[in-house]
Motif scaffolding. Sequence first.
Motif, PDB file in Angstrom:
ATOM      1  N   ASP A 230       6.155  -2.121   0.368  1.00 59.09           N
ATOM      2  CA  ASP A 230       5.016  -2.918   0.831  1.00 59.09           C
ATOM      3  C   ASP A 230       5.584  -4.049   1.684  1.00 59.09           C
ATOM      4  O   ASP A 230       6.630  -4.627   1.353  1.00 59.09           O
ATOM      5  N   TYR A 231       4.871  -4.379   2.760  1.00 58.35           N
ATOM      6  CA  TYR A 231       5.400  -5.412   3.666  1.00 58.35           C
ATOM      7  C   TYR A 231       5.456  -6.802   3.013  1.00 58.35           C
ATOM      8  O   TYR A 231       6.040  -7.719   3.550  1.00 58.35           O
TER       9      TYR A 231
ATOM     10  N   SER B 268       4.097   3.697  -1.215  1.00 57.56           N
ATOM     11  CA  SER B 268       2.823   3.151  -1.666  1.00 57.56           C
ATOM     12  C   SER B 268       1.832   3.138  -0.503  1.00 57.56           C
ATOM     13  O   SER B 268       2.216   2.846   0.634  1.00 57.56           O
ATOM     14  N   ARG B 269       0.584   3.453  -0.770  1.00 59.18           N
ATOM     15  CA  ARG B 269      -0.517   3.355   0.205  1.00 59.18           C
ATOM     16  C   ARG B 269      -0.136   3.987   1.551  1.00 59.18           C
ATOM     17  O   ARG B 269      -0.387   3.445   2.619  1.00 59.18           O
ATOM     18  N   THR B 270       0.500   5.140   1.476  1.00 61.37           N
ATOM     19  CA  THR B 270       1.072   5.736   2.690  1.00 61.37           C
ATOM     20  C   THR B 270       0.025   6.273   3.669  1.00 61.37           C
ATOM     21  O   THR B 270       0.368   6.648   4.784  1.00 61.37           O
TER      22      THR B 270
ATOM     23  N   TYR C 113       1.679   0.791   6.385  1.00 59.17           N
ATOM     24  CA  TYR C 113       2.641   1.076   5.325  1.00 59.17           C
ATOM     25  C   TYR C 113       3.631   2.150   5.778  1.00 59.17           C
ATOM     26  O   TYR C 113       4.821   2.074   5.478  1.00 59.17           O
TER      27      TYR C 113
ATOM     28  N   ASN D 165      -7.103  -2.644   0.706  1.00 56.89           N
ATOM     29  CA  ASN D 165      -5.696  -2.796   1.078  1.00 56.89           C
ATOM     30  C   ASN D 165      -5.425  -3.134   2.542  1.00 56.89           C
ATOM     31  O   ASN D 165      -4.319  -3.573   2.867  1.00 56.89           O
TER      32      ASN D 165
ATOM     33  N   HIS E  48       5.967   0.656   8.132  1.00 56.17           N
ATOM     34  CA  HIS E  48       6.885  -0.225   7.398  1.00 56.17           C
ATOM     35  C   HIS E  48       8.026   0.587   6.772  1.00 56.17           C
ATOM     36  O   HIS E  48       9.199   0.209   6.878  1.00 56.17           O
TER      37      HIS E  48
END
Length: 762
Positions: free
Chosen positions: A558-559, A593-595, A600, A370, A603
């Motif tokens: 998510d960016y 998500s994917r913190t 992320y 990721n 973001h």
Amino acid sequence: MNDRPRASLSRSLRLGLFIAAVIGLVTGLFAWHQIESERAINLDDVARRAHVLAQQLSVRATHALALPDAQARLALRPRLEGYQRLLGYAVFRADGRLLAAGKAVSAFTDKLDDPARQALQSGKEVTQLLRASGMHVHVLMKPLPGATPATGALAVVHDVTFLDDRAVARLAQFGFWILIITLLAVALVVGSTWLAYERPLHKLADWMRRLRTENVAEAPPGLPSGRLRSESDRLAASFRAARSTGQVLSEAAMHAEQVWTPERLRTHGLAALGEARQLIVVSNREPYMHQWHDGKPHVIVPAGGLVTALDPVLQACGGVWIAHGAGDADRATADAAGRLTVPPDDARYTLKRVWLTRQEEQGYYYGFSNEGLWPLCHLAHERPVFRVGDWEHYRNANRRFADAVLGEVGSGPAVVLVQDYQLALVPRMLKESRPDLRVGLFWHIPWPNPEAFRICPQGAEILDGMLGADLVGFHLQQYCNNFLDTVDRVLESRLDWDHFAVEFRGNRALVQPFPISVQPWSERHVHEGKDLARQITELREQHQLGDAFVAVGVDRIDYTKGLPERFRAVARLLEKYPQYRGRFTHVALGAPSRTHIPRYREHLDRLEALAEEINWQFRTDDWKPIHFLVAHHDAKTVHAFLRMAPMGIVSSLHDGMNLVAKEYVAAQTGGDGVLILSEFAGAARELADALIVNPYDIEQFAEALRAGIEMDDAERRARMQRLSRQVEEHNVYRWAANFLTELAATRTPGAETAGNNKTATA
Ligand code: G6P
């Protein structure tokens, strides 16, 4: 003029000729009768004149008869010559012998013997018409007074040839007029029957043909109002009704044929799997994750396109799904081998969880997958990070997943569907141990161009791993093209551009596009009818949405999803068109998500700050423009928001497909709603009836929001109906059927490609 009007014209002509013949016959008879009457009158005149003349001469002739022949002739001679039509006279003795005759008469006196004899014998006048010396002559034979038989007979002879000439002239005259009248009658009959009868019937026939073959809406042309008109109107109405029913039925039948169902996929899938009979799906993300909540394990369905798409396929086909057990209650809810049946309340297939250590997860998932591959494949201006340590973990974790698959497969045949960029090495690992396995790899994200991909230090290994598969699937043809270009640049391989295949290290991998999709909402446990209405009311109250026009977005935070661009577009809309303040609200359902990746977290922080700033700028006491709801929203809530919102927004900066776009369309069962869709999401290729935007262009984005709000009902419905049909007919079952069919048609290494063996069904 085509044949039909010509035929009908000749029919009118025949009718005209018949009527002309009748008119000709009747007027001819009339003319003949007229001429004959005139002739009779003229003859009568001649006869009367002859009678008068005979009367005048009879005294002198009687005297002459008393004289001997020579003297008698002498006495009569000056009197026997005629003038003009009166040819002259002749006198016969009582024995029928000619005594004397005028010069013109003497040429045919023999023809007078007979009437003379008759008159002498009967003592009565005899009238005869004779042909003599090329003339028509009228003879009046008058017996001269005396005892019976008479003393003699006097013939008065007229030339009546003029009557023939007169009759001919009259005939010509009549003929001329008869011809004129007949021609007029023919013209009148042909013209009037054509105009009044043939032409309307011809038009009616033409209209009936069009009614049969096309969709004719207008009334039958040229028919006068009356019974025929009203009957043909009714006929047309019933015909249209019958046809539209037929059309609806056949469209419904065609539609049913187009739509793939779980049952159809199950049957098709079993056939496609053939003797393998074992379907294994392997992905990083698991479809059902357990997490502790208030001391109890709670199941959640992770957000993301992969799970949304694959779970219904596994539910339809059965099989084993191998995935990372990432939930903190996952071990507690699985058996010793990490297995459990799912969905938890309705077991349809087996979930086998693979356990990874924190370090492995960090390096393989957060790191290489990721922070490396994800930004590498998405053109979102995020710099990929490749760390050697992450790569090690990536390789090891892939080995763990491959081993889990091999353990699950045992020694039997199987079809393995490897999912996504986290497991790029798994296909080769599987084939190295079990070349007989049928392995498909589906890449759920975009594939970049070769220049971008070359950034990856482990690019060759990634490609090598992927090319262990028999079939490599992407969403779009463009990604397939990029992939082949990349392989061409990076590896020494044999490329078959005709079949889109790569031969590398003894394996032939077919590369094909398979645009992924969704299942119908009706198959999920979401509310409908009154329950849904109640849920929507509650949600509106809970979030104080009032009666504002809601535009919904559902995203992992998510960016790549273009959320800042979307928030700015909302702000621009309200700035440019203040009339929407208080009336338009954007509800952004954001799943964290994917913190663990700082990018992320940052973001998310920036997004919250941006939403807050915009809300502060425009909000009123009871309204705010952006409701940024950060949470893991369950399917029921997502569905209710999708149904509530007359507008759905997908603003990805780059996205392989984006299934939220299709989820929004699938939720619009009322056939209404506007979808605003980024041109950089793969879904834009299929969903052309959305309002397509460039999310970087804030001005255009804001205008699209306005166009969507203002769009007239008919256009909005028409667009949404086409979108719904597209999504319904190209659902995830069709996607899976296509993939399995293509995978089943691939050959073992070295054999020819089966690219031409596609089944027609999928
Ligand atoms: C994308 C990827 C999937 C992934 C999903 C959710 O759709 O293609 O592989 O599962 O995002 O991301 P996550 O990292 O939470 O699994």
